[in-house]
Enzyme design. Structure first.
Site, short mmCIF file in Angstrom:
data_model
loop_
_atom_site.label_atom_id
_atom_site.label_comp_id
_atom_site.label_asym_id
_atom_site.label_seq_id
_atom_site.Cartn_x
_atom_site.Cartn_y
_atom_site.Cartn_z
N ASP A 35 0.82 -1.20 0.00
CA ASP A 35 0.00 0.00 0.00
C ASP A 35 0.86 1.26 0.00
O ASP A 35 1.82 1.37 0.76
CB ASP A 35 -0.88 -0.02 1.26
CG ASP A 35 -1.80 1.19 1.33
OD1 ASP A 35 -2.65 1.34 0.43
OD2 ASP A 35 -1.67 1.99 2.28
N GLU A 41 0.97 -0.78 -5.25
CA GLU A 41 -0.16 0.14 -5.27
C GLU A 41 0.40 1.55 -5.42
O GLU A 41 0.54 2.30 -4.47
CB GLU A 41 -1.00 0.03 -4.00
CG GLU A 41 -2.36 0.71 -4.12
CD GLU A 41 -2.46 2.08 -3.47
OE1 GLU A 41 -3.37 2.85 -3.83
OE2 GLU A 41 -1.65 2.38 -2.59
#
Ligand code: OTU
Length: 643
Positions: A277, A319
């Site tokens: 992330d 991401e």
């Protein structure tokens, strides 16, 4: 990894000892790179002891990996790039919104088997603060399942089931920040200096103010600025996202070491893909926007090189929702810095598809995609149109200019089109994090609502309903064929509309991303077979497309995607090809009226025989009409090469 040596070892592998030998071999292979990366980030004169610590840690972490996963690792190494297969089709869901909890999800697996989905991205499951927690992206732990989802055992039960069904699971590794309730943050607040150095903490605003000169704001409306004052420790702490998400200080190698342990714990839960992330934010440097810095890449590579030694069957997804030319770099750029992530979100394609819908033209998409350098052959995309986040307008200004549009005006048009500022637009989206200082904003809303279904249903307009349904199918038909793992956001397979219930929730109402995080409509699902509705049309067509995708080996990603330009700006054509005789041509019309292309175009590419072409979706052969191919508004064709 030396393939010959690997196979020899695998052949001779006898239980524990063979696995251990393979570990040693992987370590020997990656060691130079690990060392180089480590000392590029952390100068040798200060950190040689920490490096020794890392070397001791790797075998210890390997010992913690469950036997069954060690075996699976080897099987995957033998198999090659499993993630590039045409057989994979993914979804993404909030367990609580989808099935209440993990046990509920186990019961729902047949729903996915029926649809053909075999890759699940589950939104964060670990413990988090009670109030606001950014949908679990503020973590109190990296491996303790929050009790609202169930127990550790429940999760193990799920992964066991998934393995038996040959399904894959992806979980997040929130690598850039922890919550302010994470044990390190609590110790820091209590005045512990060691843990204050796990974050970027400052006694005054001097350094923060310098940084702020260049740092953008991620959530300007709800979390302006990039620092938060914490009275408990009488210090400022860096918080690029929300005030309760503290950025980890990776200039401190102890943070890397501890986070590596956390990463391995996650992998050891039986996770197949780890979603890194916000990895673009991993390194901060004064005077820069502190995104995509070379050190963020080195750090990613260092994590990957270590993980490959310990758990080589687990792969990483980047991401990085950043500019197209920056995304591709997260696959890793050259052998010196090593590989980074096997997967990356194709956020460029996503944004370009939304642009094509709003403008009804495909030229910008064509121009942009053909100008992005080829990704490495071992990497692949996650292709998607919607996810739990907003739609950022990650378009390349250069190409917007070349289209003869003004980039700022064009972005404004897109926001207006999708966020209910234009009466004629069918879209019903919401504006997200508009920043009046920069004029930047993003878009939220479910695929169906953004594509006009919500408005069409309100107006009870059958033609518009059909049009919206066609758009939903067309966009999914593109991502299913584009090359990589297609990801269908849960709910989109049944054309779920916006969910406005978040507006009544105190901890959610400021964050309109919740409008596109729906509760699964199981009532609707139970009626799919008996009623003809937009939901059933979308569901059964996607099911068919998924089954078709799995039958066609050209859809496996082998960097075999070719975009073609026709003389019609509303039409998108791309080809997936393997050799001379095996190919599929995907043709779509982004206009509200029927469009034509010259039949000679199909003939040249080898898709025409006796003036006929064959569409796989309808399984029909069609004759050209006076030498032309006519494509209905928002029609999707998968044309098969005829030999
Ligand atoms: C990611 O998002 C997650 O997908 C978001 O749900 C989280 O809020 C965020 O990280 C913080 O953990 O970092 O590289 O709307 O696109 O925050 C991109 C902005 C990210 C998101 C962005 C994104």
């Amino acid at each position: 990894m030396n393939q010959a040596a690997l196979h020899k070892l695998i052949a001779s592998q006898k239980g524990e000892q063979g696995l251990e030998e393979l570990f040693q071999l992987r370590l020997a292979t990656n060691l130079t790179l690990i060392k180089d990366l480590f000392f590029s980030l952390y100068p040798e004169e200060h950190f040689s002891e920490t490096f020794e610590k890392l070397l001791k840690k790797l075998p210890k972490l390997f010992k913690t990996r469950p036997e069954i996963l060690k075996q699976q690792d080897i099987a995957r190494l033998e198999k090659g790039n499993w993630y590039q297969s045409e057989k994979l089709v993914g979804t993404q869901l909030y367990v609580d919104h989808f099935s209440k909890d993990l046990n509920g999800l186990v019961e729902k697996l047949p729903y996915f088997e029926d649809l053909g989905i075999n890759f699940l991205h589950l939104m964060p499951l670990t413990t988090r603060p009670k109030g606001e927690n950014d949908g679990g992206y503020a973590v109190n732990s990296y491996d303790k399942i929050d009790k609202k989802y169930g127990t550790q055992k429940d999760f193990e039960k799920l992964t066991k089931q998934l393995r038996e069904k040959e399904m894959y699971v992806m979980l997040d590794f929130v690598v850039n920040h922890t919550s302010n309730e994470y044990p390190w943050a609590k110790k820091a607040m209590a005045g512990n200096k060691k843990y204050q150095e796990y974050y970027y903490t400052y006694t005054d605003r001097k350094i923060p103010d310098e940084f702020e000169k260049n740092l953008p704001e991620i959530f300007p409306q709800t979390a302006p600025g990039n620092y938060t004052f914490v009275p408990e420790m009488n210090k400022w702490v860096m918080t690029c996202f929300n005030s309760y998400q503290w950025d980890l200080n990776y200039t401190n190698p102890e943070v890397f070491l501890e986070m590596l342990t956390n990463l391995v714990k996650l992998a050891n839960l039986g996770v197949d893909v780890v979603r890194f992330d916000a990895l673009a934010f991993l390194w901060k440097k004064m005077g820069t926007i502190s995104q995509n810095l070379p050190e963020a890449h080195m750090l990613t590579s260092l994590f990957r090189m270590c993980l490959q030694v310990i758990a080589p069957g687990t792969i990483l997804l980047a991401e990085a929702i950043v500019a197209p030319t920056n995304i591709i770099k997260y696959f890793g750029e050259n052998s010196r810095t090593g590989n980074e992530c096997e997967l990356a979100y194709n956020a460029s394609l996503m944004a370009l598809l939304w642009n094509a819908i709003a403008t009804k033209e495909t030229l910008l998409l064509h121009k942009s995609i053909t100008n992005i350098p080829q990704k490495p052959k071992d990497g692949t995309w996650i292709n998607y149109i919607r996810c739990h986040d907003d739609i950022g307008l990650g378009l390349d200004d250069r190409f917007i200019h070349e289209m003869g549009w003004n980039p700022q005006e064009h972005r404004k048009f897109l926001l207006n089109y999708y966020c209910q500022k234009l009466a004629w637009s069918p879209a019903k989206g919401m504006l997200f994090m508009y920043n009046p200082k920069t004029g930047d904003g993003r878009i939220t809303g479910s695929a169906a609502s953004l594509l006009g279904l919500e408005k069409a249903l309100e107006e009870n307009d059958t033609a518009l309903i059909d049009e919206a349904v066609a758009k939903i199918i067309m966009l999914h038909g593109i991502v299913l064929a584009f090359g990589g793992i297609p990801l269908i956001y849960a709910g989109d397979e049944i054309a779920t509309l916006n969910d406005y219930s978040f507006l009544k929730n105190k901890t959610k109402k400021e964050d309109s991303r919740w409008v596109n995080r729906p509760y699964h409509d199981w009532g609707g699902v139970s009626n799919l077979k008996s009623k003809k509705t937009p939901q059933s049309k979308v569901f059964f067509t996607l099911k068919k497309l998924i089954a078709l995708r799995k039958q066609l080996s050209v859809f496996a990603d082998a960097n075999n995607l070719f975009l073609h330009q026709t003389n019609n700006k509303h039409i998108l054509v791309f080809e997936r090809k393997k050799g001379e005789s095996n190919g599929v041509l995907v043709i779509c019309n982004f206009n509200t009226t029927a469009e034509v292309i010259d039949g000679s175009f199909l003939a040249k590419l080898g898709y025409l025989k006796n003036q006929e072409f064959k569409d796989l979706i309808t399984a029909k052969k069609t004759k050209l009409n006076s030498g032309f191919l006519e494509i209905e508004p928002y029609q999707l064709l998968w044309v098969r090469k005829m030999s």
